[in-house]
Design a protein around this motif. Structure first.
Motif, short mmCIF file in Angstrom:
data_model
loop_
_atom_site.label_atom_id
_atom_site.label_comp_id
_atom_site.label_asym_id
_atom_site.label_seq_id
_atom_site.Cartn_x
_atom_site.Cartn_y
_atom_site.Cartn_z
N VAL A 26 0.85 -1.19 0.00
CA VAL A 26 0.00 0.00 0.00
C VAL A 26 0.89 1.24 0.00
O VAL A 26 2.10 1.17 0.20
CB VAL A 26 -0.95 0.01 1.22
N SER A 27 0.29 2.39 -0.23
CA SER A 27 1.03 3.64 -0.24
C SER A 27 1.51 3.98 1.16
O SER A 27 0.98 3.49 2.16
CB SER A 27 0.15 4.77 -0.78
N SER A 28 2.52 4.86 1.22
CA SER A 28 3.03 5.28 2.52
C SER A 28 1.96 6.01 3.32
O SER A 28 1.91 5.91 4.56
CB SER A 28 4.25 6.19 2.33
N ARG A 29 1.09 6.74 2.63
CA ARG A 29 0.01 7.44 3.32
C ARG A 29 -0.94 6.44 3.98
O ARG A 29 -1.34 6.62 5.14
CB ARG A 29 -0.75 8.32 2.33
N MET A 30 -1.27 5.38 3.24
CA MET A 30 -2.14 4.36 3.80
C MET A 30 -1.44 3.60 4.92
O MET A 30 -2.07 3.26 5.94
CB MET A 30 -2.58 3.38 2.70
N LEU A 51 10.74 2.03 1.28
CA LEU A 51 9.71 3.06 1.40
C LEU A 51 9.36 3.59 0.02
O LEU A 51 10.24 3.85 -0.81
CB LEU A 51 10.20 4.22 2.27
N SER A 52 8.08 3.75 -0.23
CA SER A 52 7.61 4.35 -1.48
C SER A 52 6.68 5.51 -1.12
O SER A 52 5.59 5.29 -0.57
CB SER A 52 6.86 3.31 -2.33
N ILE A 53 7.12 6.73 -1.44
CA ILE A 53 6.36 7.93 -1.08
C ILE A 53 6.04 8.69 -2.37
O ILE A 53 6.95 9.21 -3.04
CB ILE A 53 7.16 8.83 -0.12
N SER A 85 8.67 12.07 9.06
CA SER A 85 8.28 11.07 10.05
C SER A 85 8.91 9.71 9.77
O SER A 85 9.46 9.07 10.67
CB SER A 85 6.75 10.95 10.07
N LEU A 86 8.86 9.27 8.50
CA LEU A 86 9.34 7.93 8.15
C LEU A 86 10.86 7.83 8.17
O LEU A 86 11.41 6.73 8.27
CB LEU A 86 8.80 7.53 6.78
N SER A 98 15.96 0.95 0.41
CA SER A 98 15.72 1.83 -0.74
C SER A 98 14.51 2.72 -0.47
O SER A 98 13.57 2.34 0.22
CB SER A 98 15.49 1.01 -2.02
N LEU A 99 14.57 3.91 -1.05
CA LEU A 99 13.50 4.89 -0.95
C LEU A 99 13.06 5.27 -2.36
O LEU A 99 13.87 5.70 -3.18
CB LEU A 99 13.98 6.14 -0.21
N HIS A 100 11.76 5.09 -2.64
CA HIS A 100 11.19 5.46 -3.93
C HIS A 100 10.36 6.73 -3.72
O HIS A 100 9.36 6.71 -3.00
CB HIS A 100 10.31 4.33 -4.48
#
Length: 469
Positions: A26-30, A51-53, A85-86, A98-100
């Motif tokens: 799911v998305s980082s927001r979710m 993380l995918s933001i 925050s993350l 990894s960060l997307h």
């Protein structure tokens, strides 16, 4: 209250691995919102290894046709808060592999995000990242000044936060004009870890020449679309495995290849205009012998390729999969059998016929030129065989006589062909918007499919035939 406790108890029985697997989809927001579901979820977002933001997840109306500047700013503000925050070192027990990150090029927010990512990299919290710079403007609506300003903003961002640049493994840019900057230095000399680069409407001005000479580059995938280069010279990219070139402006072959020993997959996609000259694949791919997957897409317009056979045998020595797409439905397709003569190693052949309601008759835009069916004289040896071809996929099948003749000619040349897949065409959004019903010529009923099977096999062949709508 009892129901809430019962649900929390059930969640408590799941292991962290299972819950993290759910959050990773799911998305980082979710993912952040799930922390209120149960105390069991509270710490999990800070355990995610990847993380995918995406800024679009923070838009109030992400599917709107026109996204307002104020909405983009609010979304970037929310993205910045989520990133802070993350990436909080006090909350995290483990590093981030990894960060997307997908974001808009809004300077004040970009600076804060750059600082957060830079600190995470410098502290060892973040190992690598990929960055997509989004833009809601259509390419044709961008002025030269706007394109050049975006390039200046990108350059300033990476200059201010060099750690971000050095850590990038994937970068995607849209609507960037490097007219006043050294594009090669920004993208290749500075990005030492870059493995995947996508450029959409990014160049150094109209009809410019771009040479890529990067012997130390780790780049494996290069995607270039709607860029206004006259030609791209891939002088040296030793690690490049996949190259996609879509919608070029040149009237001649848009590429030259130098030292690209790892190149195995090539995609060429372009709608031709009336002035575009045919070019030879053998000349464009001179010196390239490791191609195993090739896609040629004409997008329903006049074919820009000159068919060859003997000239391509060395180039296609390792070709395993060939896709020839966007052939206008009224055009001859028998010329594609020349590839079977040139590439005896092909195992999978994909043919796609183009017929769109939005692109024929009165619905065809005035700026489009008339299609011209090339009158090619093909002299293909009738006994030439391709012993390795095992699968033929035909998209846009319409039970036309020329299509049956083509499939039988493939069967005659391919004694080991075991599987034929027939697919209906895919309607695009523009076709759906016209709301003009058009009877499908794809065989859907059982008796229609049985008739197609009988005609293809013709009492001589026995491949398995599958139908997909």
């Amino acid at each position: 209250m009892l129901q809430q406790l019962d649900e929390e108890d059930r969640l408590g029985t799941l292991t962290d691995d299972i819950l993290l697997s759910i959050l990773g989809r799911v998305s980082s927001r979710m993912a952040a919102r799930t922390t209120v579901l149960s105390t069991r979820w509270t710490h999990l977002p800070w355990l995610l290894p990847e993380l995918s933001i995406n800024v679009k997840d923070f838009l109030s109306a992400p599917c709107a046709d026109h996204i307002k500047a104020n909405d983009m700013e609010q979304a970037m503000a929310s993205l910045t808060k989520a990133t802070r925050s993350l990436l909080d070192k006090q909350e995290r027990e483990f590093s981030i592999s990894s960060l997307h990150l997908n974001l808009y090029l809004i300077s004040n927010f970009l600076c804060e995000v750059g600082q957060l990512i830079g600190d995470a990299i410098d502290s060892g919290l973040l190992k690598d990242s990929d960055l997509t710079i989004l833009d809601e403007m259509e390419a044709l609506d961008c002025s030269e000044e706007e394109l050049q300003q975006r390039a200046q903003d990108i350059d300033a961002f990476f200059t201010a936060y060099p750690s971000v640049f050095l850590c990038l493994t994937k970068l995607s840019l849209k609507n960037i004009g490097f007219d006043k900057l050294d594009m090669h230095h920004v993208l290749f000399d500075s990005c030492k870890q870059l493995k995947h680069l996508t450029l959409y409407h990014c160049d150094t001005g109209s009809f410019s020449l771009f040479k890529i000479d990067a012997p130390g580059s780790k780049l494996r995938v290069l995607e270039i679309e709607s860029c206004r280069f006259l030609r791209i010279d891939l002088v040296c990219l030793p690690k490049l495995e996949k190259f996609l070139c879509r919608t070029w402006v040149s009237q001649v072959a848009p590429l030259t290849f130098g030292f690209v020993p790892s190149l195995g997959e090539l995609v060429l996609s372009n709608p031709s205009d009336c002035d575009q000259r045919l070019f030879r694949l053998s000349e464009l791919l001179h010196g390239v012998t490791g191609i195993h997957t090739l896609t040629l897409d004409f997008q329903g317009e006049t074919l820009w390729l000159q068919p060859e056979m003997k000239e391509l045998r060395i180039t296609f020595n390792q070709l395993r999969k060939l896709s020839v797409c966007g052939i206008f439905v009224e055009f001859d397709i028998s010329w594609t059998t020349a590839f079977l003569v040139a590439a005896r190693s092909i195992e999978m052949l994909h043919i796609e016929v183009w017929e769109h309601t939005c692109d024929v008759g009165e619905a065809r835009p005035d700026i489009f030129h008339d299609r011209r069916n090339p009158q090619w004289e093909m002299h293909v040896d009738s006994i030439s065989e391709n012993m390795l071809l095992k699968e033929l996929e035909f998209a846009g099948f319409k039970s036309l006589e020329q299509q049956f003749a083509f499939i039988r000619s493939i069967l005659e040349r391919s004694p080991n062909l075991q599987k034929i897949v027939l697919r209906d065409e895919e309607q695009c959004d523009d076709c759906d918007a016209l709301k003009v019903p058009r009877p499908s010529r794809f065989p859907r009923k059982k008796d229609e499919q049985e008739m197609v099977v009988k005609r293809i096999r013709d009492g001589m062949f026995s491949p398995e035939i599958y139908f997909y709508e």
